[in-house]
Design an enzyme around this catalytic site. Structure first.
Site, PDB file in Angstrom:
ATOM      1  N   LYS A  28      22.715  12.622  11.743  1.00 12.37           N
ATOM      2  CA  LYS A  28      23.176  11.594  11.067  1.00 12.37           C
ATOM      3  C   LYS A  28      23.957  12.266   9.726  1.00 12.37           C
ATOM      4  O   LYS A  28      24.809  11.884   9.205  1.00 12.37           O
ATOM      5  CB  LYS A  28      21.700  10.775  10.367  1.00 12.37           C
ATOM      6  CG  LYS A  28      22.037   9.469   9.849  1.00 12.37           C
ATOM      7  CD  LYS A  28      20.934   9.115   9.265  1.00 12.37           C
ATOM      8  CE  LYS A  28      20.256   8.247  10.643  1.00 12.37           C
ATOM      9  NZ  LYS A  28      18.785   7.995   9.994  1.00 12.37           N
ATOM     10  N   ARG A  99      16.623   8.784   3.932  1.00  7.20           N
ATOM     11  CA  ARG A  99      16.822   8.674   5.776  1.00  7.20           C
ATOM     12  C   ARG A  99      16.510   9.592   6.440  1.00  7.20           C
ATOM     13  O   ARG A  99      16.960  10.924   6.124  1.00  7.20           O
ATOM     14  CB  ARG A  99      18.216   8.190   5.901  1.00  7.20           C
ATOM     15  CG  ARG A  99      18.967   7.123   4.889  1.00  7.20           C
ATOM     16  CD  ARG A  99      20.384   7.134   5.272  1.00  7.20           C
ATOM     17  NE  ARG A  99      20.723   6.249   6.319  1.00  7.20           N
ATOM     18  CZ  ARG A  99      21.737   6.222   6.996  1.00  7.20           C
ATOM     19  NH1 ARG A  99      22.743   6.562   6.115  1.00  7.20           N
ATOM     20  NH2 ARG A  99      22.097   5.461   8.226  1.00  7.20           N
ATOM     21  N   GLY A 108      14.854   4.675  15.920  1.00  7.60           N
ATOM     22  CA  GLY A 108      13.913   4.069  15.392  1.00  7.60           C
ATOM     23  C   GLY A 108      12.389   5.040  15.457  1.00  7.60           C
ATOM     24  O   GLY A 108      11.580   4.193  15.249  1.00  7.60           O
ATOM     25  N   MET A 110      11.771   7.799  13.621  1.00  8.68           N
ATOM     26  CA  MET A 110      11.218   8.227  12.261  1.00  8.68           C
ATOM     27  C   MET A 110      11.602   7.011  11.203  1.00  8.68           C
ATOM     28  O   MET A 110      12.061   6.256  11.584  1.00  8.68           O
ATOM     29  CB  MET A 110      12.070   9.341  12.050  1.00  8.68           C
ATOM     30  CG  MET A 110      11.344  10.623  13.075  1.00  8.68           C
ATOM     31  SD  MET A 110      11.867  12.144  12.715  1.00  8.68           S
ATOM     32  CE  MET A 110      13.778  11.805  12.862  1.00  8.68           C
ATOM     33  N   HIS A 471      14.256  -3.187  20.510  1.00 10.63           N
ATOM     34  CA  HIS A 471      13.899  -1.915  20.720  1.00 10.63           C
ATOM     35  C   HIS A 471      13.559  -1.891  22.254  1.00 10.63           C
ATOM     36  O   HIS A 471      14.117  -0.884  22.958  1.00 10.63           O
ATOM     37  CB  HIS A 471      12.607  -1.755  20.230  1.00 10.63           C
ATOM     38  CG  HIS A 471      11.662  -0.451  20.419  1.00 10.63           C
ATOM     39  ND1 HIS A 471      10.746  -0.363  21.604  1.00 10.63           N
ATOM     40  CD2 HIS A 471      11.949   0.778  20.041  1.00 10.63           C
ATOM     41  CE1 HIS A 471      10.317   0.910  21.623  1.00 10.63           C
ATOM     42  NE2 HIS A 471      10.859   1.413  20.551  1.00 10.63           N
ATOM     43  N   SER A 788      16.226  29.176  54.301  1.00 14.64           N
ATOM     44  CA  SER A 788      15.967  27.981  53.323  1.00 14.64           C
ATOM     45  C   SER A 788      14.810  28.241  52.435  1.00 14.64           C
ATOM     46  O   SER A 788      13.542  28.184  53.140  1.00 14.64           O
ATOM     47  CB  SER A 788      15.741  26.707  54.233  1.00 14.64           C
ATOM     48  OG  SER A 788      15.986  25.614  53.597  1.00 14.64           O
ATOM     49  N   CYS A 855      15.581  24.059  50.125  1.00 14.98           N
ATOM     50  CA  CYS A 855      15.169  22.714  50.563  1.00 14.98           C
ATOM     51  C   CYS A 855      14.009  21.909  49.810  1.00 14.98           C
ATOM     52  O   CYS A 855      13.492  21.064  50.325  1.00 14.98           O
ATOM     53  CB  CYS A 855      14.982  22.571  52.115  1.00 14.98           C
ATOM     54  SG  CYS A 855      13.546  23.681  52.696  1.00 14.98           S
TER      55      CYS A 855
HETATM   56  P1  ADP Z   1      17.713   4.691  11.576  1.00 21.67           P
HETATM   57  O1  ADP Z   1      17.818   6.210  11.857  1.00 21.67           O
HETATM   58  O2  ADP Z   1      16.295   4.151  12.053  1.00 21.67           O
HETATM   59  O3  ADP Z   1      18.715   3.828  12.093  1.00 21.67           O
HETATM   60  P2  ADP Z   1      18.938   4.654   9.092  1.00 21.67           P
HETATM   61  O4  ADP Z   1      18.453   5.700   8.107  1.00 21.67           O
HETATM   62  O5  ADP Z   1      20.152   4.904   9.615  1.00 21.67           O
HETATM   63  O6  ADP Z   1      17.749   4.653  10.166  1.00 21.67           O
HETATM   64  O7  ADP Z   1      18.514   3.318   8.330  1.00 21.67           O
HETATM   65  C1  ADP Z   1      18.635   2.165   8.837  1.00 21.67           C
HETATM   66  C2  ADP Z   1      19.393   1.279   8.135  1.00 21.67           C
HETATM   67  O8  ADP Z   1      19.223   1.016   6.640  1.00 21.67           O
HETATM   68  C3  ADP Z   1      21.188   1.484   8.319  1.00 21.67           C
HETATM   69  O9  ADP Z   1      21.523   1.186   9.474  1.00 21.67           O
HETATM   70  C4  ADP Z   1      21.480   0.699   7.092  1.00 21.67           C
HETATM   71  O10 ADP Z   1      21.560  -0.625   7.358  1.00 21.67           O
HETATM   72  C5  ADP Z   1      20.388   0.927   6.000  1.00 21.67           C
HETATM   73  N1  ADP Z   1      20.714   1.757   5.033  1.00 21.67           N
HETATM   74  C6  ADP Z   1      20.374   2.921   5.064  1.00 21.67           C
HETATM   75  N2  ADP Z   1      21.112   3.837   4.092  1.00 21.67           N
HETATM   76  C7  ADP Z   1      21.554   2.923   3.306  1.00 21.67           C
HETATM   77  C8  ADP Z   1      22.541   2.850   2.318  1.00 21.67           C
HETATM   78  N3  ADP Z   1      22.729   4.062   1.483  1.00 21.67           N
HETATM   79  N4  ADP Z   1      22.886   1.623   1.869  1.00 21.67           N
HETATM   80  C9  ADP Z   1      22.875   0.677   2.480  1.00 21.67           C
HETATM   81  N5  ADP Z   1      22.118   0.568   3.653  1.00 21.67           N
HETATM   82  C10 ADP Z   1      21.578   1.740   4.031  1.00 21.67           C
HETATM   83 MG    MG Z   2      20.522   4.149  11.736  1.00 22.48          MG
END
Ligand code: ADP
Ligand code: MG
Ligand code: MG
Length: 905
Positions: A28, A99, A108, A110, A471, A788, A855
């Protein structure tokens, strides 16, 4: 360590990282930096490295490394400078998200906290600054909700229930209909829930008078949230996911602290997720969902009905146009299908995430082939991009089109393939049933990351709720498991472990057999016959390219004409292992029993004659199916007692007859049989009278098999066909075994071919499946035309592991405690590979022309195929369904060596 840079800034005109840094910044963070470098609109922020997370864990007890707090403050100051706002400010507060983001995407698994920096003071400032009271209170309640769940470990349902109750009280349907005052009230409710439910002893720094007070100090909020993200690396679902995906536990997660942008500021704001192409079937079209006036996970959480991304330009034309432009920019830059997350704040688009998108196997093939046509990637890259394990997804069964069945319920076709199994209602039940070898379908209202172990154990997933980006759908597609989602007719009663099917008057109970088809979204009560799909279209294209690039041959293991034909359709260049033992089972068991136990030479000869007749028929079938291609026939291998009646059953039968009044005289023959069978029993049959030891002990048995092979081949030759049998002697450990048997085998071949008046050459070789054979391969090769490597038995005997026992006994502990990196029966072990390598080298040293293959089941395991390629084997042989996968894996191994491919992960 102290000099190592722990934090990298991105956005706002100063970006320090890039997309190649995913092992430092996480996927990310690396991609946020990359998008910022590309000039795309990314809210600024900074990334704390994955290595810092591991530093945190390596402290005892886990703690921030020295100096980290100061580095964070310094970076917050830089971010405040870029944004012209301050965290916790009482006139224009900066809000941030915190994040998680590891090197490999763990969707999803963490945690993430949004809207951090709000407190009683800054929420007022946000109201004043934005002039939007509802937005400010909505953001604040979201913050408390997420922070409490993620950081304070509170039960998320507490807050969800409070919202549901509020909506009921107000008589409204959607969150968006709640007013500013409602949100304000929720904030108060949430704080009360925190005080009531979060144990003060766990958060002494937040406790006042024995109750937890929601933290008002913004830097305390930030530090707690960062620590919680570090900790989420090791929650159960994340660990389960890593085990499943074979991701290293020591990589750690990065933490991204990023300025917030707001999708919840009204109807010109919104949030969404998308793919640059259709992730389900690969079609070149924009794919995804969005919501207006929403934030964060609202889209995936399924609380409101989302709209398809194709409608975005109708709703917000500017942002829509911009998004489509970004899609194109990303595809050109990454040269692959991308998955993105975005937010629109008052009409302006902000990019929050991108990565190479996950896709179904079908989509992966189509996208790879299309991108070659579009000139975006090379054929080599296309081949490298297909995950061999995902080919399995397409080799999955489907409902037999000629089967008739009643549809019990319909849902969304969330992940392709069909499955049959008993219904279970919880992940734990699924796991327990699978451990007993039962096939199950996991039925849930909707899955969440805690269900992962059950999804791994199930044949297929069925949910009554949730869409194609839910999910269950995302994870099932990733695992290549069939899934039907959102089958709303199913009303689940978790307690009773049953589901009623509305409109059908059917109650599904735990253990009932159902069939699901994830390709069409159909659920059927009872078992539907399944069939395999064919290998054509894009798969055929990729496999044809693979065949050009690979140097390792691929054969199939097949014992019957049908399997042989199947292997051939899937592209096998012959049969690497044709076992003959099944030819002695079923009704033929009596014949072989007569042979083994028969007292007179006459009885035994009669048995052999009968066997010769039926075996010749068997070989006629297989050699015809593989006309023109080699068929390696293995002479009889298993311990003979496998062909005899079970002594236990026999004993029971005798006792029963005795109780029923049978006389000793009447019982005498059965008793004698029992004594004979008992006499043949061995303490350790796997190490006993089997393999070539049978041939040495009962020469007439192998002679019979060789005669059948030769007769069948001569017969076909007379018909103008081109049979190519090869005779393989199993379980050789010393040269003399093979030398002795080879002489006898060749005598039979000469005799039979003269009788038939046909010229035929049948190569004779051996399996190398005992360590002694591998070590003495130079000697053995002097009398062998081919080797083999039987890596199943070689693994058993190299380790001294009994394969049938260890998987249920100690192997799980070995894996858990990392004594072994993986199951050596699935992926070839290093030590066993060394034996194979030694066997090849020594074999070639005395017989340079010797043909070398494998094999064992490892022949169908992509990683093992790479190992075998490295060792220089001529071919691998695996089950027919794995042939396509092996063709692909062999090509990837060859390409990886010439380093023409790109990152395959
Ligand atoms: P995951 O890894 O579970 O997708 P994220 O860190 O991507 O978690 O966060 C999930 C959601 O939170 C993002 O898709 C976004 O919609 C929202 N989000 C995260 N950071 C920001 C931010 N700086 N401003 C607005 N929304 C945010
Ligand atoms: Mg995300
Ligand atoms: Mg064997």
């Amino acid at each position: 360590m102290a000099d190592t840079k722990r934090i990298y800034a991105f956005g706002g005109g100063q970006t320090e990282g890039g997309k190649d840094m995913k092992f430092v910044l996480g996927g990310k963070g690396a991609n946020l930096a990359e998008m910022a470098n590309m000039g795309l609109p990314v809210p600024p922020g900074f990334t704390i490295t994955c290595q810092t997370c591991m530093e945190y864990y390596n402290a005892e007890p886990p703690a921030f490394p020295e100096g980290l707090a100061e580095e964070i403050s310094a970076n917050v100051a830089v971010l405040e400078e870029k944004m012209g706002k301050k965290l916790g400010d009482d006139s224009d507060p900066l809000l941030v998200s915190v994040r998680s983001g590891a090197a490999f995407s763990m969707p999803g698994m963490m945690d993430t906290v949004l809207n951090l920096g709000l407190n009683e003071k800054s929420v007022q400032a946000l109201i004043a600054k934005s002039g939007n009271e509802r937005f400010a209170w909505d953001s604040y309640r979201r913050f408390i909700q997420m922070f409490s769940k993620v950081v304070l470990d509170a039960d998320g349902d507490l807050f969800e229930n409070a919202i549901v109750k509020m909506k009921q009280d107000r008589g409204v349907e959607n969150d968006t209909e709640l007013t500013a005052d409602d949100m304000k009230e929720l904030v108060a409710d949430f704080k009360r829930l925190v005080a009531e439910h979060v144990p003060a002893e766990e958060f002494p720094q937040l406790a006042v008078d024995g109750a937890v007070v929601f933290p008002q100090d913004v830097s305390q909020q930030l530090h707690l949230a960062i620590e919680a993200v570090f900790r989420s690396w090791n929650n159960r679902r994340a660990r389960d996911y890593r085990r499943m995906e074979k991701i290293d536990d020591d990589l750690g997660t990065a933490v991204n602290v990023q300025a917030m942008v707001f999708g919840n500021m009204g109807e010109t704001s919104g949030t969404g997720v998308g793919f640059t192409r259709n992730a389900a079937d690969g079609t070149r079209e924009y794919y995804g969902d969005f919501l207006t006036n929403a934030q964060g996970e609202d889209v995936v959480a399924g609380i409101r009905k989302t709209r398809p991304i194709s409608e975005l330009p109708d709703v917000l034309p500017e942002a829509g146009k911009e998004l489509y432009r970004v899609f194109e920019v990303l595809e050109q830059a990454y040269r692959d299908m991308c998955d993105i997350e975005f937010t629109i704040q008052e009409g302006k688009l902000w990019m929050l995430q991108t990565r190479i998108g996950k896709r179904t196997a079908r989509a992966a093939l189509k996208i790879a082939v299309d991108m070659v046509d579009e000139g975006l990637i090379t054929r080599e890259e296309a081949v490298m991009r297909i995950n061999p394990a995902h080919l399995d997804q397409l080799m999955h069964p489907q409902f037999d089109t000629t089967a008739t069945y009643d549809v019990l319920a319909k849902g969304l076709n969330a992940s392709p393939g069909a499955a049959v199994g008993e219904v279970v209602f919880s992940a734990d039940d699924a796991e327990a049933a699978a451990a007993e070898g039962r096939k199950v379908i996991l039925l849930r209202w909707e899955t969440n990351p805690d269900d992962l172990h059950g999804m791994v154990a199930a044949q297929g997933i069925l949910t009554s709720h949730g869409g194609k980006t839910s999910h269950a759908a995302v994870i099932a597609r990733g695992m290549g498991k069939p899934a039907v989602c959102g089958a709303e007719a199913l009303k689940i009663d978790m307690k009773a472990k049953q589901a009623t099917v509305s409109g059908k008057g059917v109650v599904l109970k735990e253990g009932d057999i159902i069939s699901i088809d994830g390709t069409s979204g159909i659920v059927v009560l009872g078992e539907v016959a399944l069939v395999q799909p064919d290998v054509s279209g894009d798969m055929d294209t990729i496999l044809a390219w693979s065949d050009e690039f690979r140097t390792t041959g691929v054969r199939a293991n097949a014992d019957t004409p049908d399997d042989a034909a199947l292997g051939r359709t899937f592209g096998a260049a012959g049969i690497g292992l044709c076992r003959t033992e099944h030819m002695f089972l079923g009704e033929r068991k009596d014949i072989i029993q007569d042979f083994i136990l028969g007292e007179s030479a006459e009885v035994r000869q009669r048995a052999l004659d009968k066997l010769l007749e039926v075996q010749t028929e068997d070989f006629l079938g297989i050699f015809s199916a593989m006309d023109g291609l080699p068929v390696t026939v293995r002479l009889l291998d298993p311990p003979l007692h496998e062909f005899l009646d079970s002594p236990r059953d026999l004993e029971v039968e005798i006792v029963r007859a005795e109780c029923g009044g049978a006389s000793a005289e009447q019982l005498a023959p059965r008793r004698k049989l029992l004594a004979q069978i008992d006499a043949m029993s061995e303490a350790n049959p796997m190490l006993g009278l089997r393999g070539c030891r049978l041939g040495i002990t009962y020469p007439e048995l192998y002679a019979l098999q060789v005669e059948a092979i030769t007769r069948a081949a001569c017969e076909l030759k007379k018909q103008g066909k081109d049979p190519r049998p090869e005779i393989m002697v199993p379980l050789v450990s010393v040269k003399a075994e093979l030398a002795t048997l080879r002489e006898e085998i060749e005598t039979v071949i000469v005799r039979v071919s003269q009788e038939c008046e046909v010229d035929i050459i049948i190569p004779v070789g051996t399996m190398i499946e005992l360590p002694r054979a591998a070590v003495c391969a130079d000697e053995i090769a002097e009398v062998a035309d081919f080797f083999s490597f039987g890596t199943n038995d070689l693994t058993q005997t190299a380790f001294g592991f009994s394969r049938d026992d260890i998987e249920s006994k100690f192997l799980p502990k070995y894996l858990e405690r990392k004594v072994l990196p993986r199951n050596p029966f699935e992926t070839i072990d290093d030590g066993v590979a060394k034996l194979v390598s030694m066997g090849c080298e020594r074999g070639r040293s005395t017989n340079p022309k010797i043909k070398l293959g494998v094999c064992g089941e490892h022949g169908g395991d992509p990683e093992s195929v790479h190992t075998f390629y490295g060792i220089g084997l001529d071919y691998v042989s695996c089950s027919p369904y794995r042939v396509p996968l092996a063709r692909l894996a062999a090509a990837q191994a060859a390409l990886a060596e010439t380093a023409q491919g790109s990152d395959n992960r």
